[in-house]
Design an enzyme around this catalytic site. Sequence first.
Site, PDB file in Angstrom:
ATOM      1  N   GLU A   1      -6.619  -9.204   1.654  1.00 29.49           N
ATOM      2  CA  GLU A   1      -7.158  -8.396   0.547  1.00 29.49           C
ATOM      3  C   GLU A   1      -6.767  -9.132  -0.721  1.00 29.49           C
ATOM      4  O   GLU A   1      -5.583  -9.246  -1.021  1.00 29.49           O
ATOM      5  CB  GLU A   1      -6.530  -7.000   0.543  1.00 29.49           C
ATOM      6  CG  GLU A   1      -6.726  -6.201   1.818  1.00 29.49           C
ATOM      7  CD  GLU A   1      -8.154  -5.730   1.997  1.00 29.49           C
ATOM      8  OE1 GLU A   1      -8.908  -5.722   0.998  1.00 29.49           O
ATOM      9  OE2 GLU A   1      -8.523  -5.389   3.125  1.00 29.49           O
TER      10      GLU A   1
ATOM     11  N   CYS B   1      -6.435  -3.739  -7.858  1.00 30.30           N
ATOM     12  CA  CYS B   1      -7.446  -4.638  -7.291  1.00 30.30           C
ATOM     13  C   CYS B   1      -8.832  -4.020  -7.391  1.00 30.30           C
ATOM     14  O   CYS B   1      -9.830  -4.727  -7.375  1.00 30.30           O
ATOM     15  CB  CYS B   1      -7.103  -4.943  -5.848  1.00 30.30           C
ATOM     16  SG  CYS B   1      -6.787  -3.450  -4.909  1.00 30.30           S
TER      17      CYS B   1
HETATM   18  P1  NAP Z   1       0.704 -12.995  -5.283  1.00 26.53           P
HETATM   19  O1  NAP Z   1       1.444 -13.724  -6.322  1.00 26.53           O
HETATM   20  O2  NAP Z   1      -0.338 -13.706  -4.525  1.00 26.53           O
HETATM   21  O3  NAP Z   1       1.817 -12.379  -4.326  1.00 26.53           O
HETATM   22  C1  NAP Z   1       1.465 -11.506  -3.289  1.00 26.53           C
HETATM   23  C2  NAP Z   1       2.533 -11.491  -2.243  1.00 26.53           C
HETATM   24  O4  NAP Z   1       2.579 -12.760  -1.605  1.00 26.53           O
HETATM   25  C3  NAP Z   1       3.934 -11.233  -2.766  1.00 26.53           C
HETATM   26  O5  NAP Z   1       4.622 -10.415  -1.852  1.00 26.53           O
HETATM   27  C4  NAP Z   1       4.553 -12.626  -2.796  1.00 26.53           C
HETATM   28  O6  NAP Z   1       5.941 -12.601  -2.663  1.00 26.53           O
HETATM   29  C5  NAP Z   1       3.922 -13.218  -1.557  1.00 26.53           C
HETATM   30  N1  NAP Z   1       3.916 -14.662  -1.504  1.00 26.53           N
HETATM   31  C6  NAP Z   1       3.616 -15.533  -2.483  1.00 26.53           C
HETATM   32  N2  NAP Z   1       3.692 -16.790  -2.022  1.00 26.53           N
HETATM   33  C7  NAP Z   1       4.072 -16.702  -0.725  1.00 26.53           C
HETATM   34  C8  NAP Z   1       4.339 -17.654   0.288  1.00 26.53           C
HETATM   35  N3  NAP Z   1       4.232 -18.963   0.064  1.00 26.53           N
HETATM   36  N4  NAP Z   1       4.721 -17.215   1.503  1.00 26.53           N
HETATM   37  C9  NAP Z   1       4.837 -15.895   1.763  1.00 26.53           C
HETATM   38  N5  NAP Z   1       4.597 -14.947   0.834  1.00 26.53           N
HETATM   39  C10 NAP Z   1       4.210 -15.342  -0.395  1.00 26.53           C
HETATM   40  O7  NAP Z   1      -0.023 -11.712  -5.876  1.00 26.53           O
HETATM   41  P2  NAP Z   1       0.558 -10.599  -6.840  1.00 26.53           P
HETATM   42  O8  NAP Z   1       0.718 -11.226  -8.188  1.00 26.53           O
HETATM   43  O9  NAP Z   1       1.716  -9.900  -6.235  1.00 26.53           O
HETATM   44  O10 NAP Z   1      -0.616  -9.537  -6.849  1.00 26.53           O
HETATM   45  C11 NAP Z   1      -1.707  -9.593  -7.722  1.00 26.53           C
HETATM   46  C12 NAP Z   1      -2.961  -9.964  -6.983  1.00 26.53           C
HETATM   47  O11 NAP Z   1      -3.113  -9.137  -5.841  1.00 26.53           O
HETATM   48  C13 NAP Z   1      -4.197  -9.736  -7.805  1.00 26.53           C
HETATM   49  O12 NAP Z   1      -4.991 -10.881  -7.738  1.00 26.53           O
HETATM   50  C14 NAP Z   1      -4.912  -8.573  -7.118  1.00 26.53           C
HETATM   51  O13 NAP Z   1      -6.295  -8.598  -7.201  1.00 26.53           O
HETATM   52  C15 NAP Z   1      -4.462  -8.704  -5.730  1.00 26.53           C
HETATM   53  N6  NAP Z   1      -4.501  -7.406  -5.092  1.00 26.53           N
HETATM   54  C16 NAP Z   1      -5.451  -7.170  -4.168  1.00 26.53           C
HETATM   55  C17 NAP Z   1      -5.516  -5.950  -3.531  1.00 26.53           C
HETATM   56  C18 NAP Z   1      -6.545  -5.668  -2.488  1.00 26.53           C
HETATM   57  O14 NAP Z   1      -6.374  -4.702  -1.771  1.00 26.53           O
HETATM   58  N7  NAP Z   1      -7.584  -6.430  -2.392  1.00 26.53           N
HETATM   59  C19 NAP Z   1      -4.580  -4.946  -3.824  1.00 26.53           C
HETATM   60  C20 NAP Z   1      -3.614  -5.222  -4.774  1.00 26.53           C
HETATM   61  C21 NAP Z   1      -3.583  -6.466  -5.401  1.00 26.53           C
HETATM   62  P3  NAP Z   1       6.916 -12.829  -3.920  1.00 26.53           P
HETATM   63  O15 NAP Z   1       6.715 -11.690  -4.815  1.00 26.53           O
HETATM   64  O16 NAP Z   1       8.262 -12.845  -3.274  1.00 26.53           O
HETATM   65  O17 NAP Z   1       6.523 -14.134  -4.532  1.00 26.53           O
END
Ligand code: NAP
Length: 522
Positions: free
Chosen positions: A256, A297
Amino acid sequence: MKTLRSHVYGRWHEATSGFVPLLDPSTEEVLAQASSEGLDFGAVLDHARELGGPALRGMTFAQRGALLKEMSKVLREHRDELLDLSRRNNGTTKPDGSFDVDGASGTLAYYAALSKSLGDRYALPEGEGVQLARTEGFWVQHVLVPRRGVAVHINAFNFPAWGFAEKAACALLAGMPVITKPATATALTTEHAIELIVEAGILPEGALQLVIGGTGDLLDRLGPQDVMAFTGSADTARKLRNRPNLLAANTRVNVEADSLNAAVLGPDVDPAEGSATFGLFLKDVVREITQKAGQKCTAVRRILVPADRIDDVQDALISELRTVVTGNPAENLVTMGPLATSQQLRDAEEGVAELARTARLVYGTGQRIDGISAPEGKGFFFAPTLLRADDARQAGAVHEREVFGPVATLLSYDASAVAAAEIAALGGGMLVSSVYSDDAGWVRDFLTSGGGAAGRVYVGSESSAADAPGSGAALPQALHGGPGRAGGGEELGGLVGVRLYLQRVAIQGSKTLVNEVTEVSA
Ligand code: NAP
C-alpha cells in the site's frame, strides 16, 4: 527517558544502543527513544513459526475471531491513553487521533463479527465443488487454508494504531502469526497498544510480536510461506519488493503506497445553487486536505472542476480553509496539528516548490509556519495550501508527486466524464477517486472510462450527503488498495484482506471424502 521496547520471543526486549529519538511534533520535545539493536530476528521468526503458527492453525475461524474481539475491547477500554500518545507523538487533534485509534478497535471488532459468519471451521470452501469424472468418485473443491508462515507487517508513520490493527486483524483471523513493525518516529502509540494486548493475555504465545526500530536481517530470512505486507512510500516499497530472497522464495508481498487521489466535481453540480451535493463536495474536500494535516494515503491531492466553475470553487474552498486553526493540539481551539516529523515538513516544503513549477499557489505559502500554543520557531507546522493549474494535462508533478501534507491542487477540465477520467488516471493509480454528481449517466461514463485507475470510487450525491463519511475513510467492509503507484495491494474489503494470508488449495478425491474433509455439506 522512556525507551520503547520490542516484544519478541515471549518477552520485552530493551535495546541499549543505536537509538533514534521520538519527538512531540508540536514542541520538538524528545518523548522517547527507540532501537532494535540486539534483536535476534532468526529467533523472532522461530518463535512465530514454532508456537504462534501451530496455535492459531489449531483454532477455527470463529475462535480466532473471538481473540480479535478481545483485542478490540482492550483498545477501546484504553482509548484515552492511546489518544493522548497519538496527540503527543503524532501531533493529532482528538478527532484525528480517534480516526486512528477508534479505526483500530473498530476494524478488529468488524473482523471479529465477520468470523462468526465463517463459523467453526478450519478451511473456507470457495465456490461449488465440481465433478471431474463420469461419477462422483472424482471431485474437486477449492478451499482456503492458513499459510504456514509468518506475516511481517511494516507500517507507515501516519496510522500507528489502525495500521497495526487492520493488518493484524486479517492475518490473525486467517491463522497466521504476526510480526508488526511500526514506523519508528511515531511508534509510541503502537508500542502501548501491543503492551495492552500482551498484558491482557489474549493471544497464544508467538501469535503477535512487536519490532521497534529497524528490521535488521528479518526480511532476508522470509520464505515461501511467509507474507510481507508493507505500507509506506513507493520508494521504500520498490526497495523492499526487489530484495533478492523475497523474489527467489516468491514470498507473498502486499504493498500500500503513495496515491494522488482525485476528487471530481461533476458538471451538473453548480456551486452557485448551494446544493447538498456541492455542500458534501466542499465538506469532504476540506476534510480530506486538513484531516491529520493531510498525512493520509487517502487524502485528496487533486481536485478536478469544470473550467467554468473553477473560480467559484476556488473561492469556496479558500473561505473554508481560512477557518482552519493550525497549532499544538493540546490547545482546544486547534483544528489541525503539525506534520509528524521534520523530514515530513522538509518534504512538504520541497513538494510544494516542485508543484509550483506547473501550478500556481492560490492559498498558503508552502513554508513552515508557527503554530498556535507552540513555542516560537518550534514544531513542524504547515498551513493548508491550495494550488491551481488550468492546463490539467500539462500539470507535470501534480500528477507525480505526492506531497504528504495539507496540500491539494485545483485542476480544470472540460466537463466530460471521459476527460475527467483521463486526467485522474494521469496519477498512475489511486487508492480512491471521488466524484460528486447526481447524474448517474455521467458517473457511469466516468466509471467505465476511468474507474480502473482507482481501488475505490466514492460517489457523493444528494442522496448520500447525510450519511457519506468522506472519501478518506478506509472502512473494513470496502477494499483498501489501488493499482500502479498506489502499490497494487489489496487490504480490508471483508474477506479480500483475509485471503492475503490464506492459501487456495484444490482438494481432489471422491465427492464424499472431499466434502467430509472440507466440511462441505452435500
Ligand atoms: P516510509 O518512509 O516508506 O516508511 C514506511 C515503513 O517502512 C516504516 O515503518 C519504515 O521504518 C519502514 N522502512 C523504511 N525502510 C525500510 C527498510 N529498508 N527495511 C525495512 N523497513 C523499512 O513511509 P512513511 O514516511 O512512514 O509513510 C508515508 C508514506 O506512506 C506516504 O507516501 C503514504 O502515501 C504512504 N501510505 C500509504 C498508505 C496506504 O494504505 N496506501 C497508508 C498510509 C501511508 P522506519 O520508520 O524505522 O524507517
